[in-house]
Scaffold this motif. Structure first.
Motif, PDB file in Angstrom:
ATOM      1  N   ARG A  49     -16.150  19.558   5.946  1.00  0.00           N
ATOM      2  CA  ARG A  49     -17.058  18.453   5.625  1.00  0.00           C
ATOM      3  C   ARG A  49     -18.445  18.638   6.250  1.00  0.00           C
ATOM      4  O   ARG A  49     -19.462  18.467   5.586  1.00  0.00           O
ATOM      5  N   GLN A  70     -11.177  12.528   5.083  1.00  0.00           N
ATOM      6  CA  GLN A  70     -11.721  11.362   4.386  1.00  0.00           C
ATOM      7  C   GLN A  70     -11.874  11.711   2.910  1.00  0.00           C
ATOM      8  O   GLN A  70     -12.968  12.023   2.441  1.00  0.00           O
ATOM      9  N   LYS A  72     -12.533  11.798  -0.816  1.00  0.00           N
ATOM     10  CA  LYS A  72     -13.427  11.084  -1.721  1.00  0.00           C
ATOM     11  C   LYS A  72     -13.049  11.453  -3.142  1.00  0.00           C
ATOM     12  O   LYS A  72     -12.297  12.390  -3.377  1.00  0.00           O
ATOM     13  N   LYS A  73     -13.632  10.739  -4.077  1.00  0.00           N
ATOM     14  CA  LYS A  73     -13.406  11.047  -5.488  1.00  0.00           C
ATOM     15  C   LYS A  73     -14.133  12.344  -5.843  1.00  0.00           C
ATOM     16  O   LYS A  73     -15.291  12.542  -5.475  1.00  0.00           O
ATOM     17  N   TYR A  80     -12.480  17.507  -3.211  1.00  0.00           N
ATOM     18  CA  TYR A  80     -12.068  17.204  -1.843  1.00  0.00           C
ATOM     19  C   TYR A  80     -10.568  17.423  -1.702  1.00  0.00           C
ATOM     20  O   TYR A  80      -9.792  17.071  -2.591  1.00  0.00           O
TER      21      TYR A  80
END
Length: 168
Positions: A49, A70, A72-73, A80
């Motif tokens: 990230r 974390q 994400k879309k 991701y």
């Protein structure tokens, strides 16, 4: 799938300096990396990230897979994942088989500990940092053999390693 890890280190093994800056490689190394990233030997990029946030504007020519907790879309060519199974599924869905792993230190370690790296291209710059983030390649060196070493300049050397044993 054949994953190639690309990393630049100073002569004492750090991938960043004291302030966390990892942008210390020579112009010759940057040209070498760009050449690989634009070649058919690389069909997508993988990074953590933090590295994705730092270099996302420069990693737009091919799909980018980002290791993160974390999730994400997935948007456009950004994907991701949080584990290697999810990455394998995403790469298979996208019909990609030659990712280049671009860092950072935790991401390198994650892939190496899980035996998911097939090739390592390790640039060594003839500079010395007192502290920084260390790429602990010595810990994994027995899993690889040195195929060749090339000098890009007086101060820049690139070592090419290949995995000794195939993935299980």
């Amino acid at each position: 799938m054949q994953i190639t890890l690309f990393a630049a280190v100073c002569k004492n093994g750090f991938i960043t300096n004291e302030t966390g800056n990892g942008n210390f490689s020579s112009p010759e190394d940057k040209a070498h990396l760009r050449s690989h990233l634009n070649s058919p030997a690389c069909d997508c990029f993988i990074c953590g990230r933090k590295t994705a946030e730092e270099f996302q504007d420069r990693l737009t020519s091919k799909p980018l897979f980002i290791l993160t907790h974390q999730i994400k879309k997935n948007v456009s060519n950004r994907f991701y994942f949080s584990n290697l199974n999810d990455l394998s599924v995403l790469l298979h869905q996208q019909k990609l088989s030659s990712p280049t792993l671009l860092g950072g230190a935790q991401t390198y370690t994650f892939f190496l500990e899980n035996h998911y790296v097939d090739h390592i291209v390790l640039t060594t710059e003839n500079i010395h940092f007192k502290t920084g983030l260390n790429f602990d390649f010595q810990r994994f060196k027995n899993d690889f053999f040195l195929k060749k070493t090339t000098r890009l300049s007086e101060k820049t050397t690139v070592s090419f390693y290949e995995k000794k044993y195939p993935k299980h």
